[in-house]
Design a protein around this motif. Structure first.
Motif, mmCIF file in Angstrom:
data_model
loop_
_atom_site.group_PDB
_atom_site.id
_atom_site.type_symbol
_atom_site.label_atom_id
_atom_site.label_comp_id
_atom_site.label_asym_id
_atom_site.label_seq_id
_atom_site.Cartn_x
_atom_site.Cartn_y
_atom_site.Cartn_z
ATOM 1 N N GLU A 4 0.781 -1.160 0.032
ATOM 2 C CA GLU A 4 0.025 0.167 -0.039
ATOM 3 C C GLU A 4 0.933 1.241 0.126
ATOM 4 O O GLU A 4 1.963 1.180 0.511
ATOM 5 N N ALA A 5 0.572 2.165 -0.625
ATOM 6 C CA ALA A 5 1.231 3.490 -0.799
ATOM 7 C C ALA A 5 1.168 4.191 0.658
ATOM 8 O O ALA A 5 0.229 4.077 1.412
ATOM 9 N N SER A 6 2.288 4.803 0.987
ATOM 10 C CA SER A 6 2.382 5.298 2.294
ATOM 11 C C SER A 6 1.848 6.837 2.430
ATOM 12 O O SER A 6 2.183 7.625 1.562
ATOM 13 N N ALA A 7 1.048 7.031 3.650
ATOM 14 C CA ALA A 7 0.622 8.466 3.966
ATOM 15 C C ALA A 7 1.812 9.236 4.349
ATOM 16 O O ALA A 7 1.571 10.305 4.565
ATOM 17 N N ASN A 8 2.793 8.545 4.700
ATOM 18 C CA ASN A 8 3.916 9.464 5.522
ATOM 19 C C ASN A 8 4.679 10.012 4.544
ATOM 20 O O ASN A 8 5.702 10.618 4.983
ATOM 21 N N MET A 9 4.776 9.620 3.403
ATOM 22 C CA MET A 9 5.736 9.996 2.385
ATOM 23 C C MET A 9 4.976 10.566 0.957
ATOM 24 O O MET A 9 5.060 9.861 0.065
ATOM 25 N N ASP A 10 4.282 11.627 1.327
ATOM 26 C CA ASP A 10 3.499 12.042 0.173
ATOM 27 C C ASP A 10 4.230 12.757 -0.872
ATOM 28 O O ASP A 10 3.764 12.950 -2.054
ATOM 29 N N TRP A 11 5.763 12.892 -0.735
ATOM 30 C CA TRP A 11 6.655 13.440 -1.642
ATOM 31 C C TRP A 11 6.931 12.518 -2.682
ATOM 32 O O TRP A 11 7.620 12.825 -3.597
ATOM 33 N N TYR A 12 6.716 11.303 -2.355
ATOM 34 C CA TYR A 12 6.998 10.102 -3.423
ATOM 35 C C TYR A 12 6.013 9.626 -4.217
ATOM 36 O O TYR A 12 4.958 9.565 -3.628
ATOM 37 N N GLY A 13 6.075 9.933 -5.412
ATOM 38 C CA GLY A 13 5.025 9.651 -6.458
ATOM 39 C C GLY A 13 5.068 8.228 -7.120
ATOM 40 O O GLY A 13 4.452 8.316 -8.124
ATOM 41 N N GLY A 14 5.951 7.486 -6.979
ATOM 42 C CA GLY A 14 6.203 6.451 -7.712
ATOM 43 C C GLY A 14 5.494 5.078 -7.063
ATOM 44 O O GLY A 14 4.977 5.303 -6.619
ATOM 45 N N PRO A 15 5.880 4.016 -7.866
ATOM 46 C CA PRO A 15 5.059 2.767 -7.494
ATOM 47 C C PRO A 15 5.477 2.237 -5.903
ATOM 48 O O PRO A 15 6.497 2.657 -5.681
ATOM 49 N N THR A 16 4.572 1.353 -5.557
ATOM 50 C CA THR A 16 5.121 0.531 -4.380
ATOM 51 C C THR A 16 5.897 -0.674 -4.851
ATOM 52 O O THR A 16 5.971 -0.789 -6.132
ATOM 53 N N VAL A 17 6.623 -1.181 -4.124
ATOM 54 C CA VAL A 17 7.105 -2.410 -4.240
ATOM 55 C C VAL A 17 6.321 -3.607 -4.870
ATOM 56 O O VAL A 17 6.944 -3.864 -6.215
ATOM 57 N N LEU A 18 5.252 -3.697 -4.625
ATOM 58 C CA LEU A 18 4.231 -4.817 -5.365
ATOM 59 C C LEU A 18 3.828 -4.288 -6.438
ATOM 60 O O LEU A 18 3.793 -5.075 -7.612
ATOM 61 N N GLU A 19 3.668 -3.010 -6.915
ATOM 62 C CA GLU A 19 3.083 -2.587 -8.032
ATOM 63 C C GLU A 19 4.246 -2.680 -9.225
ATOM 64 O O GLU A 19 3.900 -2.944 -10.167
ATOM 65 N N HIS A 20 5.531 -2.445 -8.706
ATOM 66 C CA HIS A 20 6.454 -2.254 -9.716
ATOM 67 C C HIS A 20 6.937 -3.736 -9.926
ATOM 68 O O HIS A 20 6.967 -4.197 -11.176
ATOM 69 N N LEU A 21 6.735 -4.951 -9.147
ATOM 70 C CA LEU A 21 6.736 -6.205 -9.090
ATOM 71 C C LEU A 21 5.862 -6.676 -10.375
ATOM 72 O O LEU A 21 6.080 -7.648 -11.257
ATOM 73 N N GLU A 22 4.508 -6.144 -9.979
ATOM 74 C CA GLU A 22 3.428 -6.534 -11.028
ATOM 75 C C GLU A 22 3.785 -5.943 -12.382
ATOM 76 O O GLU A 22 2.976 -6.536 -13.338
ATOM 77 N N THR A 23 4.065 -4.879 -12.661
ATOM 78 C CA THR A 23 4.338 -4.120 -13.924
ATOM 79 C C THR A 23 5.342 -4.152 -14.719
ATOM 80 O O THR A 23 5.657 -3.606 -15.848
ATOM 81 N N VAL A 24 6.676 -4.374 -13.972
ATOM 82 C CA VAL A 24 7.985 -4.436 -14.559
ATOM 83 C C VAL A 24 7.920 -5.399 -15.821
ATOM 84 O O VAL A 24 7.236 -6.413 -15.815
ATOM 85 N N PRO A 25 8.251 -4.892 -16.932
ATOM 86 C CA PRO A 25 8.313 -5.789 -18.150
ATOM 87 C C PRO A 25 9.152 -7.120 -18.006
ATOM 88 O O PRO A 25 10.474 -6.810 -17.755
ATOM 89 N N VAL A 26 8.615 -8.346 -18.407
ATOM 90 C CA VAL A 26 9.145 -9.568 -18.259
ATOM 91 C C VAL A 26 9.203 -10.165 -19.677
ATOM 92 O O VAL A 26 7.867 -10.451 -20.117
ATOM 93 N N SER A 27 10.250 -10.146 -20.535
ATOM 94 C CA SER A 27 10.191 -10.649 -22.043
ATOM 95 C C SER A 27 10.023 -12.231 -21.747
ATOM 96 O O SER A 27 11.094 -12.975 -21.262
#
Length: 444
Positions: free
Chosen positions: A199-222
Motif C-alpha cells: 500500500e502507498a504510504s501516507a507518511n511519504m506524500d513526496w514520493y509519487g512512484g510505485p509501491t514495491v508490489l506495483e513495480h513487481l507486477e508491472t515491470v516488463p518481463v520478456s
C-alpha cells in the motif's frame, strides 16, 4: 511507472526475483510483508508466526519468521540459506529468493540471483550504501539481472525525510550505472510498518512512484525467447529396446535457450557431427516445436554417437568450441583459488578437468578498480580468470546466454564448489593475460 496494461499481464506471467542486502536491513521482513499484505499467507502459517512472536515477547507478529525457516535463522534473527517462496496476485505469479546478508553467505546470493529477472537490494536508511550493498550490486551486474530495485528501508527511523532517500538513491544509482546495471528503480519503504510495500504510504506524500508490489507486477518481463541461441544439453540417452520401440534412440534434456523444430538441421558438439531432427517427444507425446525450459527427447535422422554432456544446437548457429576460457568469476569457497589450481569445470551437463592458468585481475568494490594479477581469489572475491580445459567445450558468452555462458569450478578432491563463472566480457574489463606455457600437474 510502466504503462503495461492489465490485459498484457495475464495470470500466467511469471517473475523470478531475489532480495539482497546487508545484515539487518530487513529483507525477511520485507518478504514477510509482501506475503502478508498480498494475502499470500495461509491462516495456520500466520497463527504459527504469531505464536512464535508472542513466545519471544513481541506484541506484533514478526513477519520475518515467514521466510526464516532454519532453526538457527529463527534463533539468531538472520537469514542463512536461500529461502524460496511462491506467491501470486491477480496480475502475476512470483518465485522469490530471499538471500542472506552476511558476507560469508554471499555465495548464496549468487545462487538466488542466477535465474532472477529482478533483484531487490535493500539499504538501511540510517546506514546508506555500505560495502555489502556494493557487493550485491556488483553480483547483480555480473549475473546480468535485467532489473534492479533499490528499496531504502526503515524510512520510519529517519522521520521519512526525502533528503535521506534522495542522497542514498543518487549514490547507489551512480554506482550501479558504473557497473552497467541497465535499470534501477528506487523506492522508499518501511517493511515493518508496511509503507510503500503493498500500500502507498501516507507518511511519504513526496514520493509519487510505485509501491514495491506495483513495480513487481508491472515491470516488463520478456518471455519471447525465439531470438535466443537455441541450446539443448544432453542429460540422458533413451534406448528402451522393447518390442514396441526396438530402434528408438532419443536424446533427453532440458532446453537451455531458444527453440527447436522437427526438420531443423542441428550440430552435435563438441564432435561437430550434423543431422536433422526427425521428432520431438514432450511428456510422452510428439510435438512439432519445443522451447526454453521444456524437458524433451529429441530424435535425429542419423545414428550419431551422442552421450551425456554433448550439446545439440542449430547447425546455422553453433558456438565455437575452445579449451581456453576467460571469464569473470565470483569465488564462493573458503579455500582460495590460485594460479595453477587443478579443478573440475562443470558446463551444462558436461564436467571436464581444467587448470587455472591465470588470474588477470581482482575487482575492488569501493571504486571498481582492478588489482592486476593478484595470484589468488579468496571467498567472495570477484575477478577475472583464465582456465584451460582438458577437452574442447562449446561455450557462449554469458551476455548472450546466462545458461550456456556460465560454469562452476569444483574441487576434484571433495566435490566442493569453488567458483561461479560467467564467460566473456563483463563490467570488469580484463587485464592482458600472460601466456603461460608451463604448468604443474595435468598437461593438456
Amino acid at each position: 511507472m510502466s504503462t503495461t496494461t492489465t490485459e498484457e499481464l495475464s495470470a500466467t506471467t511469471l517473475l523470478r526475483f531475489a532480495t539482497a542486502g546487508s545484515v539487518d536491513d530487513g529483507k525477511s521482513t520485507l518478504v514477510g510483508r509482501l506475503l502478508h499484505d498480498s494475502k499470500s499467507v495461509l491462516a495456520d502459517q500466520l497463527e504459527a508466526v504469531e505464536h512464535a512472536s508472542r513466545s519471544r515477547g513481541q506484541d506484533t507478529p514478526d513477519l520475518a519468521l515467514l521466510t526464516d525457516g532454519l532453526r538457527a535463522e529463527r534463533e539468531q534473527g538472520i537469514t542463512i540459506d536461500v529461502a524460496y517462496r511462491y506467491f501470486a496476485t491477480p496480475r502475476r505469479r512470483f518465485i522469490l529468493a530471499d538471500t542472506p546478508g552476511h558476507v560469508q553467505y554471499t555465495r548464496n546470493m549468487v545462487t538466488g540471483a542466477s535465474t532472477a529477472e529482478l533483484t531487490v537490494i535493500l539499504v538501511d536508511a540510517r546506514n546508506g550504501v555500505v560495502e555489502q550493498t556494493r557487493r550485491h550490486a556488483a553480483i547483480a551486474a555480473l549475473l546480468r539481472v535485467p532489473h534492479a530495485v533499490l528499496a531504502v528501508n526503515k524510512m520510519d527511523l529517519v522521520d521519512y525525510r526525502e533528503s535521506v532517500f534522495a542522497a542514498i538513491a543518487e549514490e547507489f544509482t551512480a554506482y550501479a550505472t558504473d557497473l552497467g546495471v541497465p535499470e534501477v528503480t528506487a523506492i522508499p519503504i518501511s517493511a515493518l510498518a508496511g509503507d510503500n510495500v503493498v500500500e502507498a504510504s501516507a507518511n511519504m506524500d513526496w514520493y509519487g512512484g510505485p509501491t514495491v508490489l506495483e513495480h513487481l507486477e508491472t515491470v516488463p518481463v520478456s518471455h519471447d525467447l525465439s531470438h535466443c541461441h537455441a541450446r539443448l544439453p544432453v542429460q540422458y540417452v533413451i534406448r528402451p529396446q522393447t518390442a514396441d520401440h526396438p530402434d528408438y534412440r532419443g536424446y533427453a534434456g532440458q532446453i537451455a535457450a531458444g527453440s527447436f523444430r522437427v526438420g531443423e538441421s542441428v550440430t552435435v558438439l563438441p564432435s561437430g557431427r550434423t543431422s536433422k531432427i526427425s521428432g520431438i517427444d514432450l511428456l510422452g507425446r510428439p510435438v512439432a516445436v519445443a522451447w526454453t525450459a521444456q524437458s524433451v527427447t529429441v530424435l535425429l535422422e542419423d545414428d550419431i554417437d551422442i552421450s551425456r554432456g554433448d550439446l545439440i544446437v542449430p547447425a546455422k548457429d553453433a558456438p565455437a568450441t575452445t579449451q581456453d576460457i576467460e571469464a569473470t568469476v565470483c569465488h564462493v569457497a573458503d579455500q582460495p583459488l590460485t594460479v595453477g589450481h587443478r579443478v573440475l569445470l562443470k558446463h551444462g551437463t558436461r564436467t571436464v578437468k581444467a587448470i587455472v592458468k591465470d588470474i588477470p585481475s581482482r575487482l575492488t568494490l569501493d571504486d571498481l578498480s582492478l588489482h592486476p594479477h593478484p595470484g589468488q581469489l579468496v571467498a567472495n572475491d570477484i575477478g577475472r580468470v583464465k582456465v584451460r580445459t582438458a577437452e574442447r567445450l562449446p561455450v557462449d558468452s554469458y551476455a548472450d546466454s546466462r545458461r550456456t555462458g556460465s560454469f562452476i569450478l569444483i574441487d576434484p578432491a571433495d566435490g566442493t564448489t569453488l567458483t561461479a563463472g560467467m564467460v566473456g566480457e563483463s563490467f570488469a574489463s580484463p587485464e592482458p593475460v600472460r601466456d603461460e606455457s608451463e604448468d604443474d600437474g595435468w598437461d593438456f
